[in-house]
Design an enzyme around this catalytic site. Structure first.
Site, PDB file in Angstrom:
ATOM      1  N   TYR A  24     -12.580 -44.893 -67.113  1.00 47.58           N
ATOM      2  CA  TYR A  24     -11.754 -45.396 -66.018  1.00 47.58           C
ATOM      3  C   TYR A  24     -10.886 -46.562 -66.471  1.00 47.58           C
ATOM      4  O   TYR A  24      -9.715 -46.664 -66.086  1.00 47.58           O
ATOM      5  CB  TYR A  24     -12.631 -45.780 -64.828  1.00 47.58           C
ATOM      6  CG  TYR A  24     -13.411 -44.598 -64.276  1.00 47.58           C
ATOM      7  CD1 TYR A  24     -12.802 -43.374 -64.053  1.00 47.58           C
ATOM      8  CD2 TYR A  24     -14.769 -44.702 -64.012  1.00 47.58           C
ATOM      9  CE1 TYR A  24     -13.508 -42.290 -63.576  1.00 47.58           C
ATOM     10  CE2 TYR A  24     -15.488 -43.620 -63.520  1.00 47.58           C
ATOM     11  CZ  TYR A  24     -14.851 -42.412 -63.306  1.00 47.58           C
ATOM     12  OH  TYR A  24     -15.563 -41.339 -62.830  1.00 47.58           O
ATOM     13  N   ARG A  80     -17.584 -35.230 -74.300  1.00 50.51           N
ATOM     14  CA  ARG A  80     -16.884 -35.819 -75.449  1.00 50.51           C
ATOM     15  C   ARG A  80     -15.782 -34.907 -75.979  1.00 50.51           C
ATOM     16  O   ARG A  80     -15.470 -34.916 -77.164  1.00 50.51           O
ATOM     17  CB  ARG A  80     -17.870 -36.208 -76.545  1.00 50.51           C
ATOM     18  CG  ARG A  80     -19.050 -36.990 -75.996  1.00 50.51           C
ATOM     19  CD  ARG A  80     -19.523 -38.222 -76.652  1.00 50.51           C
ATOM     20  NE  ARG A  80     -18.640 -39.089 -77.340  1.00 50.51           N
ATOM     21  CZ  ARG A  80     -18.075 -40.185 -76.821  1.00 50.51           C
ATOM     22  NH1 ARG A  80     -18.265 -40.496 -75.574  1.00 50.51           N
ATOM     23  NH2 ARG A  80     -17.318 -40.960 -77.560  1.00 50.51           N
ATOM     24  N   ASN A  85     -23.523 -46.711 -66.501  1.00 54.37           N
ATOM     25  CA  ASN A  85     -22.722 -45.587 -66.982  1.00 54.37           C
ATOM     26  C   ASN A  85     -21.505 -46.115 -67.750  1.00 54.37           C
ATOM     27  O   ASN A  85     -20.370 -46.061 -67.280  1.00 54.37           O
ATOM     28  CB  ASN A  85     -22.311 -44.688 -65.807  1.00 54.37           C
ATOM     29  CG  ASN A  85     -21.773 -43.362 -66.276  1.00 54.37           C
ATOM     30  OD1 ASN A  85     -21.416 -43.187 -67.451  1.00 54.37           O
ATOM     31  ND2 ASN A  85     -21.687 -42.418 -65.351  1.00 54.37           N
ATOM     32  N   ALA A 140     -17.943 -34.856 -62.844  1.00 59.25           N
ATOM     33  CA  ALA A 140     -19.071 -34.337 -63.605  1.00 59.25           C
ATOM     34  C   ALA A 140     -18.563 -33.450 -64.729  1.00 59.25           C
ATOM     35  O   ALA A 140     -17.646 -32.659 -64.533  1.00 59.25           O
ATOM     36  CB  ALA A 140     -20.001 -33.531 -62.701  1.00 59.25           C
ATOM     37  N   VAL A 141     -19.177 -33.594 -65.893  1.00 61.05           N
ATOM     38  CA  VAL A 141     -18.877 -32.732 -67.034  1.00 61.05           C
ATOM     39  C   VAL A 141     -20.205 -32.205 -67.560  1.00 61.05           C
ATOM     40  O   VAL A 141     -21.156 -32.965 -67.767  1.00 61.05           O
ATOM     41  CB  VAL A 141     -18.108 -33.482 -68.139  1.00 61.05           C
ATOM     42  CG1 VAL A 141     -17.888 -32.584 -69.354  1.00 61.05           C
ATOM     43  CG2 VAL A 141     -16.767 -33.996 -67.617  1.00 61.05           C
ATOM     44  N   GLY A 159     -12.855 -34.630 -73.868  1.00 55.89           N
ATOM     45  CA  GLY A 159     -11.676 -35.026 -73.097  1.00 55.89           C
ATOM     46  C   GLY A 159     -11.541 -34.366 -71.740  1.00 55.89           C
ATOM     47  O   GLY A 159     -10.528 -34.543 -71.066  1.00 55.89           O
ATOM     48  N   GLU A 207     -16.432 -46.023 -57.490  1.00 57.47           N
ATOM     49  CA  GLU A 207     -17.556 -46.832 -57.945  1.00 57.47           C
ATOM     50  C   GLU A 207     -18.317 -46.025 -58.981  1.00 57.47           C
ATOM     51  O   GLU A 207     -18.283 -44.796 -58.979  1.00 57.47           O
ATOM     52  CB  GLU A 207     -18.466 -47.284 -56.802  1.00 57.47           C
ATOM     53  CG  GLU A 207     -19.194 -46.200 -56.094  1.00 57.47           C
ATOM     54  CD  GLU A 207     -18.556 -45.821 -54.770  1.00 57.47           C
ATOM     55  OE1 GLU A 207     -18.852 -44.695 -54.332  1.00 57.47           O
ATOM     56  OE2 GLU A 207     -17.796 -46.588 -54.194  1.00 57.47           O
ATOM     57  N   GLY A 236     -13.313 -34.889 -68.913  1.00 54.82           N
ATOM     58  CA  GLY A 236     -13.317 -35.886 -67.848  1.00 54.82           C
ATOM     59  C   GLY A 236     -11.972 -36.579 -67.734  1.00 54.82           C
ATOM     60  O   GLY A 236     -11.458 -36.791 -66.633  1.00 54.82           O
TER      61      GLY A 236
END
Length: 157
Positions: free
Chosen positions: A118, A80, A111, A73-74, A82, A106, A84
């Site tokens: 990922y 935006r 999303n 979570a961010v 970086g 998952e 995450g």
């Protein structure tokens, strides 16, 4: 890259973590859920702080040679930037140090920004779980990453 400081998650941070989870997820974990994972030997949980503001967090678990990235979570105010990516990269570094060879996760099919993150990190989609999520009902994309373990004696990053 400079920016928020990454720290291991602590029990004292759990109220802030649970609060950010409520902002980011339609079915958020309770503070007790985070505590339960954090108290286990398999936990790999990180936070990103900008001053006294929680910018993001990651919860995962590692057992033997497999790991799962469970939550990332961010905060809306820090997206935006970086964060995450930094949290996920640190998670993968810690997994390598533990001898993990396989990481799973998952993500909601809608999303797309998470899926792209990922994939940039090397995860490959390995499947689809129909109607996995509730509120709203949605499929889950299943991702897998094979890691080369860090050789023994390699210093922590």
């Amino acid at each position: 890259m400079t920016g928020p400081e990454l720290l291991p998650m602590s029990r004292e941070q759990l109220p802030a973590v649970a609060g950010l989870g409520r902002q980011c997820f339609t079915l958020p974990w309770s503070e007790e859920g985070y505590r339960s994972l954090l108290d286990s030997s398999r936990a790999v949980c990180l936070t990103a702080w900008s001053g006294d503001c929680l910018a993001g967090f990651l919860c995962g678990s590692a057992l033997l040679d497999e790991a799962e990235l469970e939550l990332l979570a961010v905060s809306q105010d820090f997206r935006r930037q970086g964060i995450g990516s930094r949290l996920a990269e640190e998670f993968l570094s810690q997994c390598r140090l533990r001898g993990v060879e396989l990481v799973r996760l998952e993500v909601r099919a809608s999303n797309l920004s998470a899926a792209r993150l990922y994939e940039r990190l090397g995860f490959e989609q390995e499947g689809l779980r129909k109607n996995y999520y509730r509120r709203p009902p949605e499929d889950a994309l299943l991702y897998l990453l094979r890691l080369a373990p860090t050789p023994p004696g390699t210093p922590a990053p």
